[in-house]
Design an enzyme around this catalytic site. Structure first.
Site, mmCIF file in Angstrom:
data_model
loop_
_atom_site.group_PDB
_atom_site.id
_atom_site.type_symbol
_atom_site.label_atom_id
_atom_site.label_comp_id
_atom_site.label_asym_id
_atom_site.label_seq_id
_atom_site.Cartn_x
_atom_site.Cartn_y
_atom_site.Cartn_z
ATOM 1 N N GLY A 356 38.939 9.014 7.293
ATOM 2 C CA GLY A 356 39.096 8.655 5.887
ATOM 3 C C GLY A 356 38.252 7.453 5.535
ATOM 4 O O GLY A 356 37.845 6.671 6.389
ATOM 5 N N GLY A 359 37.334 2.459 -0.970
ATOM 6 C CA GLY A 359 36.626 1.291 -1.475
ATOM 7 C C GLY A 359 36.733 0.085 -0.560
ATOM 8 O O GLY A 359 35.913 -0.830 -0.635
ATOM 9 N N PHE A 360 37.757 0.058 0.311
ATOM 10 C CA PHE A 360 37.962 -1.114 1.148
ATOM 11 C C PHE A 360 37.588 -0.886 2.605
ATOM 12 O O PHE A 360 37.787 -1.749 3.435
ATOM 13 C CB PHE A 360 39.422 -1.570 1.059
ATOM 14 C CG PHE A 360 39.729 -2.241 -0.253
ATOM 15 C CD1 PHE A 360 39.485 -3.582 -0.423
ATOM 16 C CD2 PHE A 360 40.232 -1.518 -1.315
ATOM 17 C CE1 PHE A 360 39.754 -4.211 -1.626
ATOM 18 C CE2 PHE A 360 40.503 -2.126 -2.512
ATOM 19 C CZ PHE A 360 40.271 -3.484 -2.680
ATOM 20 N N LYS A 377 41.358 0.823 10.788
ATOM 21 C CA LYS A 377 40.685 0.647 9.505
ATOM 22 C C LYS A 377 39.794 -0.587 9.552
ATOM 23 O O LYS A 377 40.249 -1.688 9.887
ATOM 24 C CB LYS A 377 41.704 0.499 8.374
ATOM 25 C CG LYS A 377 41.042 0.399 6.997
ATOM 26 C CD LYS A 377 42.057 0.534 5.883
ATOM 27 C CE LYS A 377 41.369 0.566 4.524
ATOM 28 N NZ LYS A 377 42.319 0.764 3.433
ATOM 29 N N ASP A 473 49.063 -0.977 -4.344
ATOM 30 C CA ASP A 473 48.126 0.161 -4.405
ATOM 31 C C ASP A 473 48.840 1.456 -4.024
ATOM 32 O O ASP A 473 48.415 2.189 -3.133
ATOM 33 C CB ASP A 473 46.931 -0.079 -3.479
ATOM 34 C CG ASP A 473 45.720 0.779 -3.848
ATOM 35 O OD1 ASP A 473 45.691 1.295 -4.990
ATOM 36 O OD2 ASP A 473 44.823 0.928 -3.013
#
Length: 667
Positions: A356, A359-360, A377, A473
């Site tokens: 995946g 934007g971050f 991540k 979010d």
């Protein structure tokens, strides 16, 4: 005229007879006694014939094999063991690089094939390789003159003669010696002396006996052979066979020559005349040994080079796994992952492990040495401002424990990069499943369970943990599905913590367009109420299978407005996802749609908190009865349409069309 014709016929008959006789002789035997000037031998690239007729099989090149074969096959009578006989006589020389070292050796062979492209040099003498050695189907007979002892082939020493049948593990072998005629004494013979050595190989099919005899050149053939080995070659050889020589070098090398050669397939080979053979080149003089000073300088230079290589390798290795770690992070030891471990777990952050991106940052699947699967991540950051507080919050959130939250297991820091480590969720994001054209659509039971699970997780974050956690979010892309398709809220990279009873201090506008509460856009201040607004949009999206804001032609359609129009049209459940095919509880569908509208109310004071949301979902409380035509709903719709005031509508809708995450500082 007739007389002339008779003369022509006689001349043709005579010449054809001569040619026939020569051909018959060539079919049985040949001799090369004056070198190989006119020999039509089959040579490979490394083997050459010198101007004086000397045949050179190898030179001092390392790990090479040379071959020379008589170009036509001989017809051997293998149908009867008694009639199979042959004889060969040749002179060879092995000239080493120096007086003390040389290798590997030379072999006379009989083979059904001229192709030795798969054979290897060194101890296999260019005849076999590791997989072919010992295979009966090779049908090769060889007599080796080997100057290197190869333990893996059971060689007796580094100066031996061996008889080989389909393998370089000899059937019979002996140290290179010869028996003097008359005296009958055994005398030693060094194969790599550089001096010419004469060899005789004779096979008698009647006795089924192979004799190998050697001696220095110029001596009459010894009466007693070196090897006399019983063999039934009719079981080994074919009717049509080639004869030739093979030689090989390894890490130690020699020049290997054949000076003359005769062969007879059915009788005794002709003897060679030593006086007519080409000479062997003189031995190369050994170079003078380097002095002690030269050796010392070489050793010092090599040592210095080795140090430079080691230092450079260490710097590259350190740079590859370099981390940013400050003293204040020591207290977070258990929550901090070494970068090297994460690098190895994700196979170097390879694209094939990518699961995946947003934007971050990008998210990778990883496997720890314990076989635990993790999600890693990578988030970019450009400064140290507030880093200590940020890390403290990340570590604090690592202590969150709830069945509907993805466990944040720890972090790692590098220059310009922040890495978060989560539990791995095998079914990916809800967004991917919700809008997939290939996967089976979620049924209503699964969707309702996901909605309730995320509501339970938010209640834990807002009220039940030791601090208040604002997620900031909430959207389907940040809800992951475990193996049983339970929803788990993930991605706490934007989350903020504060103590119960106090007010959050953040004034940065962070989140995703379509899920932003109107007061958040005006002030940039996130609260639990802004999380409730985003959760309302999330509920409506899961129930309807449509995004909060969708581009249609030149305009946009808001999901709240569309649901309200369905409500006005007679039944709010008409807004449900068509992929459900009407298979759902109408009561639960109506509850979720109306509750989603209330959670998305433009007035934060009018929204329920997450404890009330759970009570509504569990049937412990009843929603207020509001008509879609009431004034409160009119205000609700109008306010939602204007909820993005402070920014131009086109830019907001342009962003929302790709569902990007927005980060805007509110001055």
């Amino acid at each position: 005229m007739a007389e002339a014709l008779r003369s022509v016929y006689f001349w043709l008959f005579f010449n054809l007879s001569i040619i026939f006789l020569c051909s018959s002789q060539n079919e049985n035997e040949f001799i090369y006694n004056n070198g190989f000037h006119e020999a039509n031998l089959q040579l490979d690239e490394i083997s050459i014939i010198h101007h004086d007729g000397l045949l050179q099989l190898t030179n001092t090149s390392k790990r090479q094999a040379g071959h020379a074969l008589y170009p036509f096959p001989f017809k051997l009578n293998t149908s009867s063991a008694e009639s199979l006989s042959f004889s060969t006589n040749f002179v060879f020389a092995i000239v080493p690089e120096s007086d003390k070292i040389g290798g590997h050796g030379i072999a006379f062979f009989i083979s059904p094939s001229m192709d030795f492209s798969k054979a290897v040099p060194s101890s296999y003498l260019g005849l076999f390789n590791t997989t072919e050695n010992g295979l009966p189907e090779k049908q090769i007979l060889a007599v080796e003159f080997d100057t290197v002892q190869s333990p893996e082939l059971h060689d007796i020493n580094g100066n031996h003669v061996g008889i080989d049948v389909n393998s370089l593990v000899s059937k019979d072998s002996a140290t290179a010696t010869y028996y003097s005629n008359g005296e009958g004494k055994k005398k030693s013979l060094m194969l790599m002396s550089g001096d010419p050595i004469e060899a005789w190989i004779d096979y008698d099919g009647g006795e089924k006996l192979l004799n190998v005899t050697i001696s220095p050149i110029g001596i009459t053939k010894p009466e007693r052979p070196l090897l006399s080995t019983p063999l039934n070659l009719s079981d080994v050889l074919l009717d049509s066979m080639y004869v030739g020589f093979s030689a090989a070098t390894g890490e130690i090398t020699s020049d290997q020559y054949v000076l003359g050669w005769s062969f007879n397939r059915s009788g005794q080979a002709q003897n060679l005349d030593a006086s007519k053979l080409p000479p062997v080149p003189a031995k190369k003089k050994a170079s003078k040994k380097p002095g002690v000073l030269v050796i010392a300088l070489i050793v010092i230079g090599v040592a210095q080079l080795l140090i430079v290589v080691i230092v450079a390798a260490y710097i590259v290795w350190k740079k590859k796994y370099e981390e940013v770690c400050e003293d204040w992070e020591k207290e977070y030891g258990p929550q901090r992952f070494p970068y090297k471990n994460l690098y190895n777990a994700t196979k170097g952050f390879k694209d094939k492990e990518l699961i995946g991106k947003g934007g971050f940052g990008k998210v990778y699947r990883g496997v720890l040495p314990s076989n635990e699967q993790i999600a890693v991540k990578r988030v970019s950051h450009d400064s140290k401002q507030g880093m200590k507080e940020f890390v403290a919050e990340i570590v604090s959130m690592g202590r969150l424990r709830h069945r509907n939250l993805v466990q944040l297991r720890g972090y790692c820091r590098r220059k310009g990069e922040f890495i978060l480590v989560y539990d791995y969720m095998p079914n990916g994001s809800l967004e991917k499943v919700l809008y997939s054209n290939t996967e089976q659509p979620l049924n209503w039971f699964q969707r309702f369970r996901i909605i309730r699970g995320i509501a339970s997780g938010l209640l834990y974050l807002h009220e039940e943990w030791e601090q208040v956690v604002i997620h900031r979010d909430i959207k389907p892309g940040n809800v992951l599905l475990d193996a049983e398709l339970n929803g788990r809220l993930s991605d706490f990279g934007l989350a903020k913590l504060y103590d119960h009873g106090s007010n959050p201090q953040t004034t940065n506008l962070l989140g995703t367009v379509g899920y932003l509460a109107p007061e958040l856009i005006r002030t940039g201040k996130a609260t639990t109420a802004t999380d409730v607004f985003a959760f309302g949009a999330f509920m409506l999206e899961v129930a309807c299978g449509r995004r909060p804001i969708e581009q249609q032609g030149d305009g946009v359609v808001g999901l709240v407005e569309w649901i309200t129009n369905c409500w006005r049209g007679g039944a709010i459940i008409d807004a449900s996802d068509w992929r459900l095919e009407g298979i759902y509880s109408e009561e639960h569908m109506e509850l979720v749609l109306k509750l989603g509208l209330f959670c998305s109310h433009p007035n934060p004071a009018a929204r329920p908190n997450m404890r009330q949301v759970m009570q509504y979902l569990d049937g412990d409380a009843t929603l207020p009865d509001i008509s879609p035509d009431s004034s409160s709903i009119e205000v609700f719709i109008t306010s939602n349409e204007a909820s993005n005031s402070g920014m131009s509508f086109p830019s907001l809708f342009e962003i929302s069309s790709s569902n990007q995450t927005m980060s805007i500082s509110n001055s």
